[in-house]
Design an enzyme around this catalytic site. Structure first.
Site, PDB file in Angstrom:
ATOM      1  N   ASP A  84       0.841  -1.201   0.000  1.00  0.00           N
ATOM      2  CA  ASP A  84       0.000   0.000   0.000  1.00  0.00           C
ATOM      3  C   ASP A  84       0.875   1.250   0.000  1.00  0.00           C
ATOM      4  O   ASP A  84       1.801   1.358   0.811  1.00  0.00           O
ATOM      5  CB  ASP A  84      -0.891  -0.029   1.259  1.00  0.00           C
ATOM      6  CG  ASP A  84      -1.994   1.017   1.225  1.00  0.00           C
ATOM      7  OD1 ASP A  84      -2.371   1.448   0.120  1.00  0.00           O
ATOM      8  OD2 ASP A  84      -2.494   1.382   2.296  1.00  0.00           O
ATOM      9  N   GLY A 209     -11.249   4.733   3.120  1.00  0.00           N
ATOM     10  CA  GLY A 209     -12.647   4.292   3.199  1.00  0.00           C
ATOM     11  C   GLY A 209     -13.305   4.480   4.555  1.00  0.00           C
ATOM     12  O   GLY A 209     -14.518   4.376   4.688  1.00  0.00           O
ATOM     13  N   VAL A 230      -9.531   0.007   3.617  1.00  0.00           N
ATOM     14  CA  VAL A 230      -9.963   0.248   4.996  1.00  0.00           C
ATOM     15  C   VAL A 230      -8.802  -0.060   5.925  1.00  0.00           C
ATOM     16  O   VAL A 230      -8.204  -1.131   5.850  1.00  0.00           O
ATOM     17  CB  VAL A 230     -11.168  -0.663   5.359  1.00  0.00           C
ATOM     18  CG1 VAL A 230     -11.607  -0.436   6.798  1.00  0.00           C
ATOM     19  CG2 VAL A 230     -12.332  -0.422   4.413  1.00  0.00           C
TER      20      VAL A 230
END
Length: 287
Positions: A84, A209, A230
């Site tokens: 990420d 999110g 998330v």
């Protein structure tokens, strides 16, 4: 078995639902997310930020833990292990460590440099059968020291990056990482729609999110968002349940101090949050 995220996201885009990327921070996080995905028969993406990778002693440790746990738990749903907000160097480290998917976040570079580095990494990732996500327009808030203002991406720049053959595109549409402030303007659906028009079948990614109202999430999915990240929400659930356990004095009862007992309520809270999100995103039963 761990897989690239490409097939699951192409299916999500065609089926008008989204696959959740849930960031992992340790063994409990990983176990909770994998078990929930299996229980709900949902594909899932395990996100690892560079900070979390460092905390878990390195990407090789993370990849080994995830692969072994996936096997030991008998997980049969598709699972992608994804970097990420990766730096250029971080992407290469994860490729070497055995991740099945990477994100190159070149949004802080001048556009031409972002384009050149993205082009190189797309070729390397695809040559190895990995999926790759790139970002245009920084996502607001702070994530592991990377700070962005929450700007809206330029749809033409999105098309240029999408045309490189990336598997998924993260575009800033006013979304931010972490908790949303009181004066947040909401998602710019106008920008999202313009990006979708330019990028066609490309699965779009919504970062940050946590705290976006459910109706906005559903509308974003309708407009082409196929992956929703998330992280903060699971952290808040975990912290809240752990605090309640301690405040109730449960750690002082019998063997309540045993980490397996102490961390159980927080782990269950992560499962509940992941379940709620998978139901909202529409990925339940889509494995």
């Amino acid at each position: 078995m761990l897989v690239s995220a490409k097939e699951m996201l192409d299916k999500a885009k065609a089926g008008h639902y989204a696959v959740g990327q849930f960031n992992i921070n340790n063994l409990e996080w990983t176990k909770a997310i994998l078990l929930t995905a299996q229980e709900l028969n949902s594909p899932v993406i395990l996100g690892v930020s560079e900070g979390a990778g460092k905390y878990m002693t390195g990407f090789k440790t993370v990849a080994a833990m995830v692969k072994a746990m996936d096997e030991e738990l008998g997980i049969t749903v598709p699972v992608a292990l994804h970097l990420d907000h990766g730096s250029y160097e971080g992407c290469y480290k994860c490729i070497k460590a055995g991740f099945t998917s990477i994100m190159f976040d070149g949004s802080h570079y001048p556009f031409e440099e972002n384009l050149a580095k993205s082009t190189e990494l797309v070729n390397v990732a695809h040559g190895l059968g990995l999926s790759i996500e790139c970002e245009v327009g920084s996502i607001g808030g702070e994530e592991d020291g990377v700070v962005g203002m929450g700007e809206c991406a330029d749809p033409n720049e999105c098309k240029t990056i999408a045309d490189l053959g990336v598997d998924m595109l993260a575009a800033g549409i006013g979304n931010i990482h972490g908790k949303y402030p009181e004066n947040w303007q909401g998602l710019s659906f106008e920008t999202l729609d313009a990006i979708q028009q330019k990028t066609g079948a490309m699965p779009l990614v919504l970062h940050g999110g946590t705290g976006i109202p459910s109706d906005m999430i559903k509308k974003a999915i309708e407009l082409g968002v196929s992956k929703i990240n998330v992280n903060t929400e699971c952290q808040l659930s975990f912290a809240d349940a752990t605090r309640k356990y301690i405040e109730a004095g449960k750690d002082l009862e019998g063997k309540g101090f045993d980490p397996r007992k102490l961390l159980a309520p927080g782990t269950d809270a992560i499962k509940a949050t992941v379940k709620e999100k998978m139901e909202l995103f529409g990925s339940v039963g889509k494995a």
